[in-house]
Write an enzyme that holds these catalytic residues in place. Sequence first.
Site, PDB file in Angstrom:
ATOM      1  N   ASP A 132      -2.810  -9.134   0.869  1.00 20.60           N
ATOM      2  CA  ASP A 132      -2.573  -8.042  -0.074  1.00 20.60           C
ATOM      3  C   ASP A 132      -1.302  -8.315  -0.876  1.00 20.60           C
ATOM      4  O   ASP A 132      -0.202  -8.331  -0.309  1.00 20.60           O
ATOM      5  CB  ASP A 132      -2.446  -6.723   0.709  1.00 20.60           C
ATOM      6  CG  ASP A 132      -2.520  -5.514  -0.204  1.00 20.60           C
ATOM      7  OD1 ASP A 132      -2.383  -5.682  -1.439  1.00 20.60           O
ATOM      8  OD2 ASP A 132      -2.711  -4.397   0.312  1.00 20.60           O
ATOM      9  N   ASP A 133      -1.454  -8.546  -2.155  1.00 18.87           N
ATOM     10  CA  ASP A 133      -0.324  -8.798  -3.067  1.00 18.87           C
ATOM     11  C   ASP A 133       0.347 -10.159  -2.854  1.00 18.87           C
ATOM     12  O   ASP A 133       1.518 -10.337  -3.193  1.00 18.87           O
ATOM     13  CB  ASP A 133       0.764  -7.697  -2.967  1.00 18.87           C
ATOM     14  CG  ASP A 133       0.274  -6.313  -3.342  1.00 18.87           C
ATOM     15  OD1 ASP A 133      -0.895  -6.176  -3.710  1.00 18.87           O
ATOM     16  OD2 ASP A 133       1.073  -5.359  -3.267  1.00 18.87           O
ATOM     17  N   CYS A 172      -5.185  -3.048  -5.929  1.00 16.69           N
ATOM     18  CA  CYS A 172      -5.939  -3.108  -4.666  1.00 16.69           C
ATOM     19  C   CYS A 172      -7.365  -2.554  -4.683  1.00 16.69           C
ATOM     20  O   CYS A 172      -8.306  -3.264  -4.343  1.00 16.69           O
ATOM     21  CB  CYS A 172      -5.170  -2.353  -3.580  1.00 16.69           C
ATOM     22  SG  CYS A 172      -3.530  -3.005  -3.276  1.00 16.69           S
ATOM     23  N   ARG A 182     -10.983  -4.782  -4.250  1.00 15.05           N
ATOM     24  CA  ARG A 182     -11.819  -4.781  -3.039  1.00 15.05           C
ATOM     25  C   ARG A 182     -13.253  -4.351  -3.349  1.00 15.05           C
ATOM     26  O   ARG A 182     -14.216  -4.850  -2.761  1.00 15.05           O
ATOM     27  CB  ARG A 182     -11.200  -3.857  -1.988  1.00 15.05           C
ATOM     28  CG  ARG A 182      -9.953  -4.489  -1.396  1.00 15.05           C
ATOM     29  CD  ARG A 182      -8.862  -3.480  -1.081  1.00 15.05           C
ATOM     30  NE  ARG A 182      -7.575  -4.145  -1.170  1.00 15.05           N
ATOM     31  CZ  ARG A 182      -7.012  -4.813  -0.169  1.00 15.05           C
ATOM     32  NH1 ARG A 182      -7.581  -4.841   1.007  1.00 15.05           N
ATOM     33  NH2 ARG A 182      -5.863  -5.420  -0.338  1.00 15.05           N
ATOM     34  N   LYS A 203      -7.007  -3.604   6.084  1.00 16.31           N
ATOM     35  CA  LYS A 203      -6.915  -2.491   5.122  1.00 16.31           C
ATOM     36  C   LYS A 203      -8.190  -2.346   4.289  1.00 16.31           C
ATOM     37  O   LYS A 203      -8.602  -3.278   3.623  1.00 16.31           O
ATOM     38  CB  LYS A 203      -5.709  -2.746   4.209  1.00 16.31           C
ATOM     39  CG  LYS A 203      -5.704  -1.903   2.949  1.00 16.31           C
ATOM     40  CD  LYS A 203      -4.498  -2.207   2.101  1.00 16.31           C
ATOM     41  CE  LYS A 203      -4.786  -1.955   0.628  1.00 16.31           C
ATOM     42  NZ  LYS A 203      -3.610  -2.175  -0.226  1.00 16.31           N
ATOM     43  N   HIS A 254      -9.238   0.610   1.933  1.00 19.43           N
ATOM     44  CA  HIS A 254      -8.866   1.078   0.585  1.00 19.43           C
ATOM     45  C   HIS A 254     -10.035   1.352  -0.362  1.00 19.43           C
ATOM     46  O   HIS A 254      -9.905   1.245  -1.576  1.00 19.43           O
ATOM     47  CB  HIS A 254      -7.867   0.118  -0.090  1.00 19.43           C
ATOM     48  CG  HIS A 254      -6.841   0.860  -0.897  1.00 19.43           C
ATOM     49  ND1 HIS A 254      -5.788   0.258  -1.541  1.00 19.43           N
ATOM     50  CD2 HIS A 254      -6.739   2.184  -1.180  1.00 19.43           C
ATOM     51  CE1 HIS A 254      -5.072   1.170  -2.168  1.00 19.43           C
ATOM     52  NE2 HIS A 254      -5.643   2.347  -1.957  1.00 19.43           N
ATOM     53  N   SER A 297      -3.244   1.674   1.681  1.00 17.40           N
ATOM     54  CA  SER A 297      -2.039   0.844   1.727  1.00 17.40           C
ATOM     55  C   SER A 297      -1.017   1.402   2.711  1.00 17.40           C
ATOM     56  O   SER A 297      -1.041   2.588   3.040  1.00 17.40           O
ATOM     57  CB  SER A 297      -1.399   0.755   0.346  1.00 17.40           C
ATOM     58  OG  SER A 297      -2.330   0.247  -0.569  1.00 17.40           O
ATOM     59  N   HIS A 352       1.893  -6.704   1.132  1.00 16.66           N
ATOM     60  CA  HIS A 352       2.152  -5.445   0.423  1.00 16.66           C
ATOM     61  C   HIS A 352       3.379  -4.798   1.059  1.00 16.66           C
ATOM     62  O   HIS A 352       3.528  -4.834   2.284  1.00 16.66           O
ATOM     63  CB  HIS A 352       0.925  -4.549   0.595  1.00 16.66           C
ATOM     64  CG  HIS A 352       0.895  -3.325  -0.261  1.00 16.66           C
ATOM     65  ND1 HIS A 352       1.739  -2.259  -0.051  1.00 16.66           N
ATOM     66  CD2 HIS A 352       0.140  -2.995  -1.333  1.00 16.66           C
ATOM     67  CE1 HIS A 352       1.483  -1.325  -0.956  1.00 16.66           C
ATOM     68  NE2 HIS A 352       0.521  -1.752  -1.751  1.00 16.66           N
ATOM     69  N   ASP A 379      -5.792 -10.075  -2.940  1.00 17.47           N
ATOM     70  CA  ASP A 379      -6.469  -9.039  -3.741  1.00 17.47           C
ATOM     71  C   ASP A 379      -5.932  -8.919  -5.159  1.00 17.47           C
ATOM     72  O   ASP A 379      -6.594  -8.394  -6.038  1.00 17.47           O
ATOM     73  CB  ASP A 379      -6.402  -7.681  -3.027  1.00 17.47           C
ATOM     74  CG  ASP A 379      -5.007  -7.075  -3.020  1.00 17.47           C
ATOM     75  OD1 ASP A 379      -4.016  -7.835  -3.068  1.00 17.47           O
ATOM     76  OD2 ASP A 379      -4.895  -5.839  -2.965  1.00 17.47           O
ATOM     77  N   ASN A 380      -4.705  -9.377  -5.369  1.00 16.45           N
ATOM     78  CA  ASN A 380      -4.096  -9.365  -6.711  1.00 16.45           C
ATOM     79  C   ASN A 380      -2.785 -10.141  -6.630  1.00 16.45           C
ATOM     80  O   ASN A 380      -2.394 -10.595  -5.552  1.00 16.45           O
ATOM     81  CB  ASN A 380      -3.871  -7.932  -7.248  1.00 16.45           C
ATOM     82  CG  ASN A 380      -3.152  -7.023  -6.267  1.00 16.45           C
ATOM     83  OD1 ASN A 380      -3.753  -6.112  -5.707  1.00 16.45           O
ATOM     84  ND2 ASN A 380      -1.881  -7.282  -6.029  1.00 16.45           N
ATOM     85  N   LYS A 424       1.202  -8.474 -10.167  1.00 17.41           N
ATOM     86  CA  LYS A 424       0.326  -7.351  -9.830  1.00 17.41           C
ATOM     87  C   LYS A 424       0.352  -6.273 -10.916  1.00 17.41           C
ATOM     88  O   LYS A 424       1.417  -5.934 -11.440  1.00 17.41           O
ATOM     89  CB  LYS A 424       0.807  -6.738  -8.507  1.00 17.41           C
ATOM     90  CG  LYS A 424       0.094  -5.451  -8.096  1.00 17.41           C
ATOM     91  CD  LYS A 424       0.606  -4.962  -6.745  1.00 17.41           C
ATOM     92  CE  LYS A 424      -0.024  -3.636  -6.357  1.00 17.41           C
ATOM     93  NZ  LYS A 424       0.337  -3.205  -5.012  1.00 17.41           N
TER      94      LYS A 424
HETATM   95 MG    MG Z   1      -2.909  -5.428  -3.480  1.00 16.55          MG
END
Ligand code: MG
Length: 470
Positions: A33-34, A73, A77, A130, A132, A158, A232, A284-285, A305
């Site tokens: 994540d991130d 996010c 997903r 996660k 989300h 998150s 994240h 995810d980003n 992001k």
């Molecule tokens: Mg993210």
Amino acid sequence: MKPLRLICLLLTGSLALVGARAAVPNLIIIYADDLGYGDLGCYGHPTIRTPNLDRMAAEGMRFTEFYSAAEVCTPSRAALLTGRYPIRSGMCHDQFRVLRAVSTGHLPLEEVTLPELLKSRGYTTGIIGKWHLGVWSNTPNGHPQKHGFDFNFGLPHSNDMNPTPVAPKRANARPDQRAEWWNAPLYRNHELVEQPADQTKLTQRYTEEAVKFIRSNKAAPFFLYFPHTFPHTPLFASRNFAGKSPRGLYGDVVEELDASVGRILETLRQEKLADNTLVFFSSDNGPWLIMNQQGGSAGLLREGKGSTWEGGMRVPGIAWWPGRIQPGSVQRTLACTMDLFTTYAQLAGASVPTDRAIDGRDIRPLLFGSGNVEREGYFYYRGSTLYAARSGDFKAHYLTQAGYGQPKPDTHQPPLLFNLRIDPGETHNVAADHPAELARIAQAVEKHRANLQPAKSQLVDAVAAATKKK
Ligand code: MG
């Protein structure tokens, strides 16, 4: 050739075919994540140590032009699990960009998810990490088990989403931040295991659960979707990793994720599943740059992001399947998370839905070195607005905006144009030199839009709920 020998050969051949058909691979997606394009050793980071991911790339394939289908996010997903740009499922919103702890919206039940497809082929499906795509304490239809997963362990959203009253305003504001300031709920299926979750142990616990999931489902094909909570912010590492990385806390967290990947691959080797399991690692980003030292790096790419510059959406992508993927290969063809939907479905022998637009491509030719995958265009959305589009080496920006902190976008007419093969950092606008490229990209956008039926946003209610709360 003697007839008997021919018959034997034919028989062996058809038996082998039957065997091949029966032996569908196990499928795993590990999703950070991130995590930025420049945050791993094998993507050039000078001080974050990622020996396990580096080894995964050395034994498998590293993509240099792999994209998430969104800049934040929730939509990212949704795209991964449906194979569709998020605007088609309504899992995006220009203002409220992701689901919140108060949201009642969720991934629509009408969407066909990857685990649903795989389940139809006999796979056991699990999500660890996660989600989300729905907060199930607000809306039961938001639970992963309503969307094709047999098993769930992790957070609904998150890790920064429901701070307690003493939480620091900015995740990076306090070096002495404590887990209990973030009231993240940890669930096993529908059961609340812990709230606030001890985030220092989250990566460790996820990993234990993932190893257990693999071991207990090894007799039949399984799909493990492993979306990590980190890096994240707020960042937490366990005792074995905290304070160890030369890159500071962010490095500690990424190095712990790397160790987790190592555990997963080692488990597959120990259980003799490695030659029948495809593992894909991605993010995810891009990195959350406004978190300063606690945000990652997009390497040579611009922004991070939240933005549709390359740094917001181009992410690491590593594929691993010993015996099937050429070790140490580097793939420079554009591919994206939505392709995993289509590719995994094909590998499992499931057919992708034909009653709706699916944007993911079957990238087996890229993975197994058997050919190329043509793509007319790739489309960069921020929320439900198309900001940029790419075709071949060229990318046109119609709108640009910093990921965070710039309230309104800049409009470009004529659009900005970058040759990403020559200029991946998007620093030299070559629009004046290539009007034909601009026209070609505009045509791809037109075609994409002609086949687009935007769904009602599932994130709208978060705006209403948050306003009502005030
Ligand atoms: Mg993210």
